[in-house]
Design a protein around this motif. Structure first.
Motif, PDB file in Angstrom:
ATOM      1  N   LYS A 266       0.818  -1.210   0.000  1.00  0.00           N
ATOM      2  CA  LYS A 266       0.000   0.000   0.000  1.00  0.00           C
ATOM      3  C   LYS A 266       0.849   1.256   0.000  1.00  0.00           C
ATOM      4  O   LYS A 266       0.469   2.284  -0.562  1.00  0.00           O
ATOM      5  N   ASP A 267       2.029   1.194   0.634  1.00  0.00           N
ATOM      6  CA  ASP A 267       2.890   2.375   0.697  1.00  0.00           C
ATOM      7  C   ASP A 267       4.299   1.925   1.028  1.00  0.00           C
ATOM      8  O   ASP A 267       4.494   0.917   1.730  1.00  0.00           O
ATOM      9  N   ALA A 268       5.287   2.635   0.528  1.00  0.00           N
ATOM     10  CA  ALA A 268       6.681   2.300   0.830  1.00  0.00           C
ATOM     11  C   ALA A 268       7.525   3.560   0.832  1.00  0.00           C
ATOM     12  O   ALA A 268       7.402   4.403  -0.058  1.00  0.00           O
ATOM     13  N   VAL A 276      10.799   1.211   4.619  1.00  0.00           N
ATOM     14  CA  VAL A 276       9.657   1.038   5.519  1.00  0.00           C
ATOM     15  C   VAL A 276       8.419   0.917   4.631  1.00  0.00           C
ATOM     16  O   VAL A 276       8.267   1.686   3.679  1.00  0.00           O
ATOM     17  N   ALA A 277       7.561  -0.034   4.932  1.00  0.00           N
ATOM     18  CA  ALA A 277       6.426  -0.286   4.054  1.00  0.00           C
ATOM     19  C   ALA A 277       5.182  -0.651   4.850  1.00  0.00           C
ATOM     20  O   ALA A 277       5.258  -1.113   5.989  1.00  0.00           O
ATOM     21  N   VAL A 278       4.044  -0.429   4.209  1.00  0.00           N
ATOM     22  CA  VAL A 278       2.753  -0.827   4.757  1.00  0.00           C
ATOM     23  C   VAL A 278       2.107  -1.758   3.746  1.00  0.00           C
ATOM     24  O   VAL A 278       2.057  -1.451   2.550  1.00  0.00           O
ATOM     25  N   ASP A 280      -1.156  -4.835   3.074  1.00  0.00           N
ATOM     26  CA  ASP A 280      -2.359  -5.543   3.495  1.00  0.00           C
ATOM     27  C   ASP A 280      -2.087  -7.027   3.266  1.00  0.00           C
ATOM     28  O   ASP A 280      -1.948  -7.471   2.120  1.00  0.00           O
ATOM     29  N   PRO A 285      -3.667  -5.338   8.142  1.00  0.00           N
ATOM     30  CA  PRO A 285      -2.647  -4.320   7.861  1.00  0.00           C
ATOM     31  C   PRO A 285      -1.357  -4.619   8.629  1.00  0.00           C
ATOM     32  O   PRO A 285      -1.394  -4.922   9.821  1.00  0.00           O
ATOM     33  N   THR A 287       2.694  -3.139   9.082  1.00  0.00           N
ATOM     34  CA  THR A 287       3.769  -2.185   8.813  1.00  0.00           C
ATOM     35  C   THR A 287       5.095  -2.856   9.146  1.00  0.00           C
ATOM     36  O   THR A 287       5.225  -3.500  10.186  1.00  0.00           O
ATOM     37  N   LYS A 289       9.652  -2.756   8.595  1.00  0.00           N
ATOM     38  CA  LYS A 289      10.907  -2.168   8.126  1.00  0.00           C
ATOM     39  C   LYS A 289      11.805  -3.309   7.684  1.00  0.00           C
ATOM     40  O   LYS A 289      11.908  -4.321   8.378  1.00  0.00           O
TER      41      LYS A 289
END
Length: 483
Positions: A266-268, A276-278, A280, A285, A287, A289
């Motif tokens: 979803k995000d990095a 660091v990333a999020v 699913d 969810p 999170t 590193k």
């Protein structure tokens, strides 16, 4: 390279178990073993020494040395057994490698562990190491050492599988069709990961689709009710999925950035030496590193988290543990170079290279900081085994170099000349046919504040070039950067 793996004094295999597995004849008084070795130089007392005959050496020439070093027993071929002293602790078999495979099969049969197998064109070893760390946070985990992923490496790794382990992780490689099937049938994983499919070893194949089919052999050994973890962002996803389903695997878990991925990025935030990333993860969810840089590393961590979830490991512990992942030798290890006017940084990516990993390394270089007036410099050797399109694959890197804003490029090898010609003139640093001729050119060009990345296939000899530069600009004992 350590080719011995003891188990802290625990019995790995009893003599009776080994005899039952191999049908060996017993000579002397062998002892129960605590490890398996195929290299007398790194043997630990209590190991079983398997006298494997390879392309360049015969283990029988070192078996007596192994026994003298404390081996609990040596496994030797019947036609060479009579050369050993009377009373030597031997298990005598028809074929030593086949006997190692028999012991591996027995180790797998007794295990109650959750087992993950990893293959793919790029990222196998890093993904295997990340799984070792992530699953190891939840329970005893056994994983292949180094890149032991071939016809002797997989049986060796499996023969070392402790009966107490809760998880097992095995890397399976190939460079021709039919290589994976017998190995994965030995491992019998509950989860099979294909990291990605790229034109690697394509000289042995007619097309990238054939490479995908060869990677799909990993599904041949998946245990009933097991799962396949596949890269949704890869163009060969549907082909791999169909291959898994054709082998009776109904549980397909996809990972990637694409919408609809079961494990979706979803995000990095991509940093110089970590990310660091999020994500699913099948509705949860997470999170995390990861202690290595690069979007391609984050992508493979999605597969790791998928496998951890499928193996019923503690997801919080697994995600937290990924921060401990560090680059193995030759896969992005940062080194400090000490110049008279200051320091430069060298990213050692010399372990191997193909078009996909080369682009990933260039992207990492683009995100790595430089000092005041420093430049980003790529030192690139030939990518081998790319078949008749090899020159086109090399020339095609020019676009990625410009996109990554690399300031200077040094090339070596006959195929890299195609890239040299494709480069804008202001990016050309130097060209040589051999790495030994390139090293002084690069050494003369380095300035304080520069960051260099060195990469090429093993045959291009970029590893020795890295070693020469590190020796020339030795920065002392703190040469390894932390980050």
């Amino acid at each position: 390279m350590n080719m011995s793996a003891g188990t802290s004094g625990r019995v790995l295999h009893t003599v009776a178990e080994m005899v039952e597995a191999t049908g060996a004849a017993v000579r002397g008084t062998p002892r129960d073993v605590t490890g398996i070795s195929i290299d007398s130089r790194t043997l630990v007392p209590g190991d079983a020494f398997f006298a494997i005959t390879g392309e360049n050496s015969d283990g029988h020439a070192y078996a007596e040395k192994a026994i003298g070093a404390g081996a609990a027993l040596a496994v030797v071929a019947r036609d060479k057994a009579d050369a050993f002293p009377e009373g030597a602790p031997l298990l005598v078999v028809d074929d030593v490698l086949a006997a190692l495979t028999d012991v591996a099969r027995a180790a797998r049969a007794r295990s109650t562990a959750q087992i993950v197998a990893v293959t793919g064109s790029v990222g196998k070893t890093t993904t295997k190491e990340a799984l070792r760390i992530a699953l190891g946070a939840d329970g005893e985990t056994h994983a292949s050492a180094a890149s032991y992923n071939n016809h002797w490496g997989v049986p060796l790794s499996l023969a070392r599988f402790p009966r107490e382990a809760r998880y097992g992780v095995f890397e399976i490689g190939m460079n021709h069709p039919g290589e994976i099937t017998p190995l994965v049938r030995l491992v019998r994983p509950h989860v099979a990961i294909v990291t990605t499919v790229e034109p690697v070893h394509i000289a042995q194949f007619a097309s990238i689709e054939e490479i995908a089919d060869a990677k799909a052999e990993i599904f041949d050994g998946v245990e009933p009710g097991g799962a396949a973890v596949l890269n949704l962002d890869n163009p060969l996803f549907e082909r791999l999925k169909a291959a898994a389903e054709a082998r009776g695997i109904s549980h397909i878990v996809s990972f990637g950035e694409a919408g609809g991925a079961d494990v979706r990025l979803k995000d990095a935030a991509l940093k110089s030496y970590c990310s660091v990333a999020v994500a699913d993860v099948m509705g949860t969810p997470v999170t995390f590193k990861v202690g290595m840089p690069g979007r391609h590393i984050v992508q493979n961590m999605l597969a790791v988290l998928a496998a951890a979830r499928l193996a019923d490991a503690d997801m919080a512990l697994a995600a937290l543990a990924l921060s401990h992942l560090k680059p193995p030798p030759g896969r992005g290890v940062p080194l400090q170079l000490q110049l008279k006017s200051g320091q430069a940084t060298l990213l050692d990516e010399s372990y191997n290279a193909n078009p996909a990993s080369m682009r990933a390394a260039l992207d990492v270089l683009s995100r790595t900081p430089v000092g005041p007036r420093g430049r980003r410099i790529a030192v690139l050797g030939d990518m081998l085994e790319l078949g008749p399109d090899g020159e086109a694959h090399h020339a095609g890197l020019a676009e990625a170099i410009v996109a990554a804003k690399i300031d200077q490029v040094y090339c070596c090898g006959p195929q890299m000349h195609a890239l040299w010609q494709a480069l804008p003139s202001d990016r050309r640093g130097g060209y040589a046919i051999h790495a030994t001729h390139l090293e002084p050119m690069v050494a003369a060009a380095i300035r304080a504040g520069d960051t260099l990345m060195v990469k090429g296939s093993n045959g291009s000899r970029m590893g020795p070039l890295v070693k020469k530069l590190a020796e020339r600009f030795r920065a002392g004992e703190d040469a390894l950067l932390e980050g």
